[in-house]
Design an enzyme around this catalytic site. Structure first.
Site, PDB file in Angstrom:
ATOM      1  N   ASP A  72      -3.152   6.668   5.872  1.00 23.19           N
ATOM      2  CA  ASP A  72      -3.545   7.984   6.399  1.00 23.19           C
ATOM      3  C   ASP A  72      -4.489   7.728   7.575  1.00 23.19           C
ATOM      4  O   ASP A  72      -4.023   7.463   8.678  1.00 23.19           O
ATOM      5  CB  ASP A  72      -4.184   8.777   5.252  1.00 23.19           C
TER       6      ASP A  72
ATOM      7  N   PHE B 122      -0.207  17.086   2.570  1.00 17.74           N
ATOM      8  CA  PHE B 122      -0.655  16.414   1.351  1.00 17.74           C
ATOM      9  C   PHE B 122       0.537  16.214   0.421  1.00 17.74           C
ATOM     10  O   PHE B 122       1.145  17.171  -0.032  1.00 17.74           O
ATOM     11  CB  PHE B 122      -1.784  17.161   0.641  1.00 17.74           C
TER      12      PHE B 122
ATOM     13  N   GLU C 261       0.855  -1.201   0.000  1.00 17.42           N
ATOM     14  CA  GLU C 261       0.000   0.000   0.000  1.00 17.42           C
ATOM     15  C   GLU C 261       0.882   1.239   0.000  1.00 17.42           C
ATOM     16  O   GLU C 261       1.934   1.262   0.637  1.00 17.42           O
ATOM     17  CB  GLU C 261      -0.905  -0.071   1.243  1.00 17.42           C
ATOM     18  N   ASP C 262       0.442   2.261  -0.722  1.00 19.45           N
ATOM     19  CA  ASP C 262       1.259   3.479  -0.814  1.00 19.45           C
ATOM     20  C   ASP C 262       1.350   4.226   0.506  1.00 19.45           C
ATOM     21  O   ASP C 262       2.431   4.519   0.996  1.00 19.45           O
ATOM     22  CB  ASP C 262       0.719   4.401  -1.927  1.00 19.45           C
TER      23      ASP C 262
ATOM     24  N   ARG D  50       1.588  11.373 -10.277  1.00 17.05           N
ATOM     25  CA  ARG D  50       2.019  10.007  -9.941  1.00 17.05           C
ATOM     26  C   ARG D  50       3.385   9.699 -10.548  1.00 17.05           C
ATOM     27  O   ARG D  50       4.106   8.839 -10.076  1.00 17.05           O
ATOM     28  CB  ARG D  50       1.015   8.980 -10.469  1.00 17.05           C
TER      29      ARG D  50
ATOM     30  N   LYS E 238       1.359   8.099   7.664  1.00 16.29           N
ATOM     31  CA  LYS E 238       1.218   9.500   8.078  1.00 16.29           C
ATOM     32  C   LYS E 238       1.030   9.599   9.570  1.00 16.29           C
ATOM     33  O   LYS E 238       0.337   8.770  10.171  1.00 16.29           O
ATOM     34  CB  LYS E 238      -0.021  10.108   7.405  1.00 16.29           C
TER      35      LYS E 238
HETATM   36  P1  IMP Z   1      -6.926   6.202   4.363  1.00 13.56           P
HETATM   37  O1  IMP Z   1      -8.106   5.287   4.235  1.00 13.56           O
HETATM   38  O2  IMP Z   1      -7.293   7.529   5.008  1.00 13.56           O
HETATM   39  O3  IMP Z   1      -5.744   5.561   5.067  1.00 13.56           O
HETATM   40  O4  IMP Z   1      -6.524   6.628   2.904  1.00 13.56           O
HETATM   41  C1  IMP Z   1      -5.686   5.896   2.176  1.00 13.56           C
HETATM   42  C2  IMP Z   1      -5.584   6.328   0.743  1.00 13.56           C
HETATM   43  O5  IMP Z   1      -5.794   7.741   0.521  1.00 13.56           O
HETATM   44  C3  IMP Z   1      -4.161   6.054   0.323  1.00 13.56           C
HETATM   45  O6  IMP Z   1      -4.021   4.725  -0.111  1.00 13.56           O
HETATM   46  C4  IMP Z   1      -3.936   7.073  -0.749  1.00 13.56           C
HETATM   47  O7  IMP Z   1      -4.337   6.548  -1.985  1.00 13.56           O
HETATM   48  C5  IMP Z   1      -4.807   8.250  -0.348  1.00 13.56           C
HETATM   49  N1  IMP Z   1      -4.004   9.292   0.358  1.00 13.56           N
HETATM   50  C6  IMP Z   1      -3.935   9.524   1.681  1.00 13.56           C
HETATM   51  N2  IMP Z   1      -3.086  10.546   1.958  1.00 13.56           N
HETATM   52  C7  IMP Z   1      -2.620  10.983   0.760  1.00 13.56           C
HETATM   53  C8  IMP Z   1      -1.687  12.032   0.369  1.00 13.56           C
HETATM   54  O8  IMP Z   1      -1.106  12.784   1.164  1.00 13.56           O
HETATM   55  N3  IMP Z   1      -1.466  12.164  -0.969  1.00 13.56           N
HETATM   56  C9  IMP Z   1      -2.053  11.361  -1.898  1.00 13.56           C
HETATM   57  N4  IMP Z   1      -2.920  10.377  -1.577  1.00 13.56           N
HETATM   58  C10 IMP Z   1      -3.203  10.181  -0.260  1.00 13.56           C
HETATM   59 MG    MG Z   2      -3.936   3.888  -1.939  1.00  9.55          MG
END
Ligand code: IMP
Ligand code: MG
Length: 193
Positions: A117, A166, A113-114, A179, A145
């Site tokens: 957050d 961000f 996973e990238d 990307r 994060k």
């Molecule tokens: P989460 O469910 O809040 O953990 O969101 C996860 C997804 O939101 C990640 O897999 C990313 O694709 C996207 N995301 C969260 N933070 C960022 C950011 O700072 N930049 C770009 N994409 C983000």
């Molecule tokens: Mg993602």
């Protein structure tokens, strides 16, 4: 007009205020994660090997680099998910846009996973994958994060802890752009304000 001959050259680099992780930082850390996975799974992987699941689209660039740093039999598959709800925050309810082609029952699975957050997307995804009966299920997140109230996720591999800003690049987007940056950086606020 052929490529390269346009009058206005639009560079994606101009919109970045600060580089957080350089191309070299990323290459070094991804190599370390790959080496750790190789060491940790050497005994269990066997001839069938492991299954690396890439979470599209943000995880694609990272996954492609990561698998080339893992030395064992390996399958790679892709999943695309989208978080329900409006705005930029995850709701925790996830829609599967593209499911796996691989049957993961009895397999050793690593989710690439990238960024984690809120952690809600991954939490939902992990519960769904767990219900399919893998032999093991682990997460290799590139970034985590530093945010309050993050979902409690057991992330076996974390590339970097990162500030609550961000960020874009190396697979991460803003409105589907950036990307293709080879590094990870902070987007200038005027771009999204
Ligand atoms: P989460 O469910 O809040 O953990 O969101 C996860 C997804 O939101 C990640 O897999 C990313 O694709 C996207 N995301 C969260 N933070 C960022 C950011 O700072 N930049 C770009 N994409 C983000
Ligand atoms: Mg993602």
């Amino acid at each position: 007009m052929p490529p390269g001959s346009s009058e206005k050259v639009v560079s994606v680099h101009n919109d970045i205020s600060k580089v957080l992780f350089s191309e070299q930082d990323l290459a070094n850390r991804v190599r370390e994660i790959g080496e750790n996975i190789t060491a940790d799974y050497a005994e269990v992987a066997g001839e069938a090997g492991i299954v690396v699941i890439s979470v599209l689209r943000g995880g694609a660039v990272y996954t492609c680099d990561l698998i080339r740093c893992i030395d064992m039999p390996l399958e790679v598959d892709f999943m695309a998910v989208s978080s329900y709800g409006s705005g930029v925050k995850s709701s925790g309810v996830v829609r599967i846009l593209k499911d796996l082609a691989t049957d993961i029952r009895g397999r050793h699975v690593i989710v690439a996973e990238d960024i984690i957050d809120s952690g809600l997307t991954l939490k939902y995804l992990l519960e769904m994958l767990q219900s399919r009966g893998p032999a093991s299920l682990a997460v290799a997140g590139l970034l985590r994060k530093d945010v309050p109230n993050q979902a409690d996720i057991d992330c076996r591999y974390v590339g970097f802890e990162c500030p609550d800003e961000f960020i874009v690049g190396y697979g991460l987007d803003y409105a589907e752009h950036y990307r293709n940056l080879p590094y990870i950086g902070v987007l200038k606020p005027e771009i999204y304000q």
